[in-house]
Design an enzyme around this catalytic site. Sequence first.
Site, PDB file in Angstrom:
ATOM      1  N   ASP A 178     -14.041  -5.215 -11.365  1.00 37.77           N
ATOM      2  CA  ASP A 178     -14.718  -6.489 -11.575  1.00 37.77           C
ATOM      3  C   ASP A 178     -13.827  -7.620 -11.036  1.00 37.77           C
ATOM      4  O   ASP A 178     -13.331  -7.528  -9.920  1.00 37.77           O
ATOM      5  CB  ASP A 178     -15.073  -6.661 -13.061  1.00 37.77           C
ATOM      6  CG  ASP A 178     -16.012  -7.829 -13.327  1.00 37.77           C
ATOM      7  OD1 ASP A 178     -17.232  -7.660 -13.208  1.00 37.77           O
ATOM      8  OD2 ASP A 178     -15.521  -8.926 -13.642  1.00 37.77           O
ATOM      9  N   TYR A 305     -15.937 -17.882 -12.704  1.00 36.38           N
ATOM     10  CA  TYR A 305     -17.090 -17.830 -11.809  1.00 36.38           C
ATOM     11  C   TYR A 305     -17.258 -19.163 -11.079  1.00 36.38           C
ATOM     12  O   TYR A 305     -17.558 -19.189  -9.880  1.00 36.38           O
ATOM     13  CB  TYR A 305     -18.360 -17.502 -12.614  1.00 36.38           C
ATOM     14  CG  TYR A 305     -18.447 -16.072 -13.066  1.00 36.38           C
ATOM     15  CD1 TYR A 305     -19.280 -15.166 -12.426  1.00 36.38           C
ATOM     16  CD2 TYR A 305     -17.699 -15.621 -14.149  1.00 36.38           C
ATOM     17  CE1 TYR A 305     -19.375 -13.850 -12.839  1.00 36.38           C
ATOM     18  CE2 TYR A 305     -17.775 -14.305 -14.573  1.00 36.38           C
ATOM     19  CZ  TYR A 305     -18.609 -13.425 -13.914  1.00 36.38           C
ATOM     20  OH  TYR A 305     -18.678 -12.115 -14.328  1.00 36.38           O
ATOM     21  N   HIS A 357     -19.289   0.529 -14.663  1.00 38.41           N
ATOM     22  CA  HIS A 357     -18.502  -0.665 -14.380  1.00 38.41           C
ATOM     23  C   HIS A 357     -17.207  -0.728 -15.181  1.00 38.41           C
ATOM     24  O   HIS A 357     -16.187  -1.215 -14.693  1.00 38.41           O
ATOM     25  CB  HIS A 357     -19.365  -1.887 -14.681  1.00 38.41           C
ATOM     26  CG  HIS A 357     -18.775  -3.186 -14.254  1.00 38.41           C
ATOM     27  ND1 HIS A 357     -18.566  -3.518 -12.930  1.00 38.41           N
ATOM     28  CD2 HIS A 357     -18.344  -4.252 -14.970  1.00 38.41           C
ATOM     29  CE1 HIS A 357     -18.042  -4.727 -12.846  1.00 38.41           C
ATOM     30  NE2 HIS A 357     -17.895  -5.198 -14.068  1.00 38.41           N
TER      31      HIS A 357
END
Length: 379
Positions: A178, A305, A357
């Site tokens: 990630d 982000y 993930h």
Amino acid sequence: MVEIRNFRVEISKADIDDLRTRLDRARWPDAETVSDWSQGIPAAYVRELADYWAKDYDMDRVADRLNAYPQFHASIGDLGIHFLHVRSPHPGARPLVLTHGWPGSVVEFLDVIGPLTEPERFGGSADDAFHVVIPSLPGYGFSDKPPTPGTGIQRIAETWNELMVALGYRQYYAQGGDWGAFVTTAMGVKPPAGLLGIHVNMALASPEALAGLGELTPDEQAVGGLPAYMEQEGAYAVQQATRPQTLGYGLADSPVGQLAWITEKFYAWTDCDGHPENAVARDVILDNVMMYWLTNSAASSARLYWESFSMISSFDEVAVPSAYSRFPREIVNVSERWLRTRFTDLRYYHAVANGGHFAALEQPEIFVDEVRSGIRALS
């Protein structure tokens, strides 16, 4: 200059009492109008989890798990970084920095510390031993929250190198998934002198490069790229990349909101066969949620982000020796020849049978085998 001090997680009774009060007084939305997860995490399951969290979960559990390992806090410029540092007893062990992502934490790696540092106790060879350094990303967990803009993946990559050098590791390897994969990849794009190679369990390559490969194999027709991910799963990322502060108000005030926001991803992104607890135990999911709740890091974690989401599609060449492990339920997968268009010194590519993930959490034994094999190929 890097200053390092010892660190220990302490959870106060006041924090626990406040959490239980908030869980008890939660105001609930009406239930979804479908019988599946297509509108989000089902209300009945969130109620079940919240009730368990308030009444049956050991509120000291995550502190006890973290405090079982040596922890530290480093001041690196204006960043304060929490990290675990576990040295192997083997003098020839290789230094390795492991980086988590969102909505993960250093909790992801707790079950792989032993096999990585003392492999012979877990069916491995002393030749596969690592000294492990596991930092919390800035704004995550017990790391400090950056007070000003500018802490994106490139700065974090540079900070990790400063940390490794400060710990005495002039040469080392890096691993991540990630955001941890993007930080690790950034280290490979502009490699510091001491970086010997990288291993990632999430990677991206240019869609234009895929189109340029000519006739696609059946595997390449089946793999998912960034556009597919954005269409099917990307709403949370757009919110965090554009308005992390607005999101933070609700998640900082409501443990149920924080619980739901994170746990939905343990359903969507794991190899769970329809239920997140098939992939990750309930207590471990709550350990991870606690890392966000205790540190009030919903907004600060989302800001990564805002800082860097546009950068993940730059697809700069990664020329450092690299290894990639492909887990079948990863949110984005790339074929080997597609990945080689970007990772130009790819020395290890392997697709495993199970996992998603949160690879280290879901399949710790497979993850350890992949780290060992991948980094062995880089040596």
